[in-house]
Design an enzyme around this catalytic site. Structure first.
Site, short mmCIF file in Angstrom:
data_model
loop_
_atom_site.label_atom_id
_atom_site.label_comp_id
_atom_site.label_asym_id
_atom_site.label_seq_id
_atom_site.Cartn_x
_atom_site.Cartn_y
_atom_site.Cartn_z
N CYS A 112 0.79 -1.23 0.00
CA CYS A 112 0.00 0.00 0.00
C CYS A 112 0.83 1.29 0.00
O CYS A 112 0.56 2.18 -0.81
CB CYS A 112 -0.99 0.01 1.15
SG CYS A 112 -1.25 -1.56 1.97
N ARG A 141 6.88 -10.78 6.29
CA ARG A 141 6.45 -10.48 7.66
C ARG A 141 7.17 -11.41 8.62
O ARG A 141 7.17 -12.62 8.43
CB ARG A 141 4.92 -10.63 7.79
CG ARG A 141 4.21 -9.60 6.92
CD ARG A 141 2.71 -9.60 7.07
NE ARG A 141 2.14 -8.76 6.02
CZ ARG A 141 0.84 -8.70 5.72
NH1 ARG A 141 -0.02 -9.45 6.40
NH2 ARG A 141 0.40 -7.91 4.75
N GLN A 159 0.82 -11.74 -2.79
CA GLN A 159 -0.62 -11.52 -2.87
C GLN A 159 -1.01 -11.11 -4.29
O GLN A 159 -0.20 -10.54 -5.00
CB GLN A 159 -1.02 -10.37 -1.95
CG GLN A 159 -1.21 -10.76 -0.51
CD GLN A 159 -1.77 -9.61 0.29
OE1 GLN A 159 -1.33 -8.48 0.13
NE2 GLN A 159 -2.73 -9.88 1.15
N ASP A 161 -2.48 -8.56 -5.05
CA ASP A 161 -2.84 -7.35 -4.32
C ASP A 161 -3.41 -6.30 -5.27
O ASP A 161 -2.99 -6.20 -6.42
CB ASP A 161 -1.57 -6.81 -3.66
CG ASP A 161 -1.86 -5.95 -2.46
OD1 ASP A 161 -3.04 -5.86 -2.07
OD2 ASP A 161 -0.91 -5.39 -1.90
N HIS A 163 -5.08 -2.09 -5.19
CA HIS A 163 -5.53 -0.88 -4.50
C HIS A 163 -6.31 -0.01 -5.46
O HIS A 163 -5.87 0.21 -6.58
CB HIS A 163 -4.33 -0.12 -3.94
CG HIS A 163 -3.66 -0.86 -2.82
ND1 HIS A 163 -2.47 -1.50 -2.98
CD2 HIS A 163 -4.06 -1.09 -1.55
CE1 HIS A 163 -2.14 -2.10 -1.84
NE2 HIS A 163 -3.08 -1.88 -0.96
N LYS A 243 -14.94 -2.80 6.42
CA LYS A 243 -14.39 -3.84 5.55
C LYS A 243 -15.40 -4.96 5.32
O LYS A 243 -16.38 -5.09 6.06
CB LYS A 243 -13.12 -4.42 6.14
CG LYS A 243 -13.36 -5.19 7.44
CD LYS A 243 -12.12 -5.96 7.88
CE LYS A 243 -12.39 -6.58 9.25
NZ LYS A 243 -11.37 -7.50 9.70
N HIS A 290 -8.30 -1.48 -0.30
CA HIS A 290 -7.37 -2.60 -0.42
C HIS A 290 -8.22 -3.81 -0.78
O HIS A 290 -9.24 -4.05 -0.13
CB HIS A 290 -6.68 -2.92 0.90
CG HIS A 290 -6.09 -1.75 1.61
ND1 HIS A 290 -4.74 -1.49 1.62
CD2 HIS A 290 -6.66 -0.76 2.33
CE1 HIS A 290 -4.51 -0.40 2.34
NE2 HIS A 290 -5.65 0.06 2.78
ZN LIG Z 1 -3.12 -2.66 0.93
#
Ligand SMILES: [Zn+2]
Ligand SMILES: [Zn+2]
Lengths: 432, 432
Positions: A112, A141, A159, A161, A163, A243, A290
């Site tokens: 992000c 992580r 991911q 991922d 945005h 969310k 996200h």
């Molecule tokens: Zn994110």
């Protein structure tokens, strides 16, 4: 065939967890030099690349723009995003090794903040929104070594991922699209069912009450539009936005969090993201969404492994056909079959391959082992189709395909080599 | 058309370096939070993904198995490989942030040690060799901030990396194949010429004299077989093995090191890699070959940018067609043209896209600017084809494609929409 039935009985008797399938099919490995970081072996990489190819095609039509963003960022960025303090021990720190080099970096745990930098790189107008970025970067992580295991709790993962930077009035349509994509994708992977949970404004929150109300009603609207049951988790949203949790139930009834949709009023504020509105003011603040469909690709792979028990549908199978010549006399024809079915030339390549050329993973096992042993090993390795080559096939120029895990009653189909190739193409086309 | 000619004159007058093209076409950006790490923006990512798709297709037929290997490894691994000392300040160090977490990791500057771990993961037999791994992982090297610039001197980059583990008697064929692949790939990218240099045993070396002699004669044999001129750099090899440098000359006469082929007797020794020979002894040591075709993808991108001056051949172009409706009345037809040419449905997607579906990057510029201005900006952004939509097109259901950088005399071709789509497919098929 006695051998084969015995193996089928053995391997179908018990549920195998993904670690066992990963080992049996040589899909991935781990090594003490990097706990929690998975090595995807050749056959695991085939599945992984197939998932990426599939989701990238969807990103094109859902109008996401893929970017490749950096992996290390100075501490200052993580201070701005809030991760340096919030994530603390979950984030790896990176440094140069010379005395003079005192700069501290963080190894990114999420994409992000990098995407906020891209957004901020040029001035944006209300007309440019929504802006949608996709990214498949590796993320790290620092999970405790005591909790890391298999593909589900790892330190390095990828991911699918995404945005979305949009105006408040665009939230509803964006969420509808996200829910639609998730639904369509889960159908392809035969996910038996999933639950949708909406988490709303908690007591402590940032952003204006008005934005929260509009965002929450946009989410409700999108959820209703999805025609999928959903439940409310009142007050359970993050402080920075509401969310939607998507909880997937696998064929063993176990629930997994794969897809996520998270609204965010905070990062746009921390990064001072703006756009020029219709009113010509540049002081408008976009909302950030996200979202991920697979979520962690490693975890999704584990879910698929357990759900299919390693019996991959053809289109995603890392071992699509195993050709088994009965004797040495059948070996040359077996290689010809391999070449035609796979779409790859025999021997050294003579020309470059078209980037979009469809190829199949076809192997020949011509070791001097009994046919029974070779079949058994082929089944254990997870081949989708077996093709035994004997006199009949060589003489008639045919090939018989049989589902490796089809059991006793699975029918055997006989084709010319070209027909067999076409048959594989058609079966793949039914999926993707 | 006056506008267009003026722009053509302006933009063709001077050689543009890749940083200028990158800026003009919004291909990549850099940011102070991560010096030397490139953000590939959406259009840069399109080119990058196209290069990966292309080289992955070739990896299939050249029988490389792609793997996805970890990015951080404990210091102990880099001690074994020798990088911790040799690379010293060029390597980033990674650590957990809690007091208790004292483990030191290195951020990988190259993939080779990880691939050695994969090789060592299971027992190997002479029959398994050659084993060939491909890997497109991000790599980090801590170059001094004073030298980093553009895409050519960076800290984070990606290689089309490959490692071959083979027997000494397999070296010649492997090198022949590598040289063949490099030659074919360079033809596709219109690389005008390149030089081959063989560097042989230096005074200080490891490994047996016999292995060196056999390896060097295998390299000579492969070079002779390539039918490409080559030169000898006597005694200029690395201490751990002979190598072939491939020096590519761009259209401005500048030489670049892109592809490399490096033999390595050292890493197999340091990692104690072995295979079981025909003699049943497990004490055989494989040779390792490091090789890359593009080399750094970021640097290869820079070479392509400067060589094409941003006039991308259609197959790799991140902006393939720009549709320009003259007035609002032509906007609906322009969108229809976009949908048919791109292969993507209008509006919200109604079904998932086939992973192998061929799509084109087609944009519509219907802003209320003059046609001249929109054309000029389209040319500057690097669109391959422009298609102006007026009454004639709408009435006859046609479209006219004209090369954006074809100059005044470039012919304009008129098609039905379906024919135009077919025309684009055919042009791409001529490349890849
Ligand atoms: Zn994110
Ligand atoms: Zn290497």
């Amino acid at each position: 065939d006695g051998d084969k039935d015995q193996v089928a009985a053995e391997t179908e008797a018990t549920f195998k967890d993904h670690r066992r399938i990963g080992l049996q099919q040589e899909l991935y490995m781990i090594n003490e030099h990097t706990p929690g970081s998975i090595f995807l072996l050749p056959h695991g990489t085939r599945i992984y690349n197939r998932l990426l190819l599939f989701i990238r095609a969807q990103m094109k039509q859902f109008r996401f723009d893929e970017v490749v963003s950096p992996i290390i960022y100075k501490r200052a960025l993580w201070n701005t995003s809030g991760h340096w303090d919030k994530y603390k021990e979950e984030m790896f720190e990176v440094k140069g090794r010379s005395e003079a080099d005192s700069e501290q970096y963080g190894l990114k745990p999420m994409n992000c903040p990098g995407h906020c930098l891209i957004y901020r790189h040029i001035d944006r107008s209300y007309r440019d929104l929504p802006i949608r970025y996709a990214d498949f970067s590796p993320l790290h992580r620092n999970e405790s070594t005591t909790t890391i295991t298999g593909l589900t709790r790892v330190r390095r993962f990828h991911q699918d991922d995404g945005h979305i930077f949009c105006r408040v009035d665009q939230i509803s349509v964006e969420i509808q699209q996200a829910l639609k994509l998730i639904d369509e994708v889960y159908k392809v992977f035969d996910v038996p069912s999933y639950r949708l949970l909406l988490s709303t404004r908690p007591e402590q929150y940032i952003g204006s009450l008005e934005d929260w109300d509009r965002a929450e009603s946009a989410l409700r609207e999108a959820l209703d539009f999805s025609a999928h049951d959903w439940k409310l988790n009142e007050g359970d949203g993050a402080f920075y936005g509401p969310k939607i949790d998507i909880l997937l139930k696998d064929q063993n009834g176990k629930e997994h969090q794969a897809a996520t949709i998270q609204l965010d009023f905070q990062l746009p504020q921390r990064f001072d993201l703006k756009y020029r509105g219709e009113d010509d003011s540049t002081e408008h603040r976009p909302v950030m969404i996200h979202r991920a469909v697979f979520g962690s690709l490693e975890r999704f792979l584990a879910i698929l492994m357990e759900q299919t028990q390693g019996n991959w549908p053809l289109w995603i199978s890392p071992r699509q056909v195993l050709v088994l010549p009965i004797t040495d006399q059948h070996a040359a024809y077996a290689e010809k079959a391999q070449s035609i079915l796979s779409g790859l030339p025999l021997g050294a390549p003579t020309r470059l391959l078209d980037s979009n050329a469809e190829t199949f993973f076809v192997d020949v096992d011509d070791r001097s082992e009994t046919l029974g042993k070779r079949m058994r090993e082929g089944i254990q390795k997870g081949y989708t189709y077996l093709a035994v080559i004997g006199d009949k096939e060589v003489e008639s120029g045919t090939i018989s395909l049989k589902k490796a895990k089809g059991g006793k009653k699975s029918k055997q189909m006989t084709f010319t080599l070209e027909e067999a190739r076409k048959f594989l193409e058609d079966e793949v086309a039914q999926y993707h």
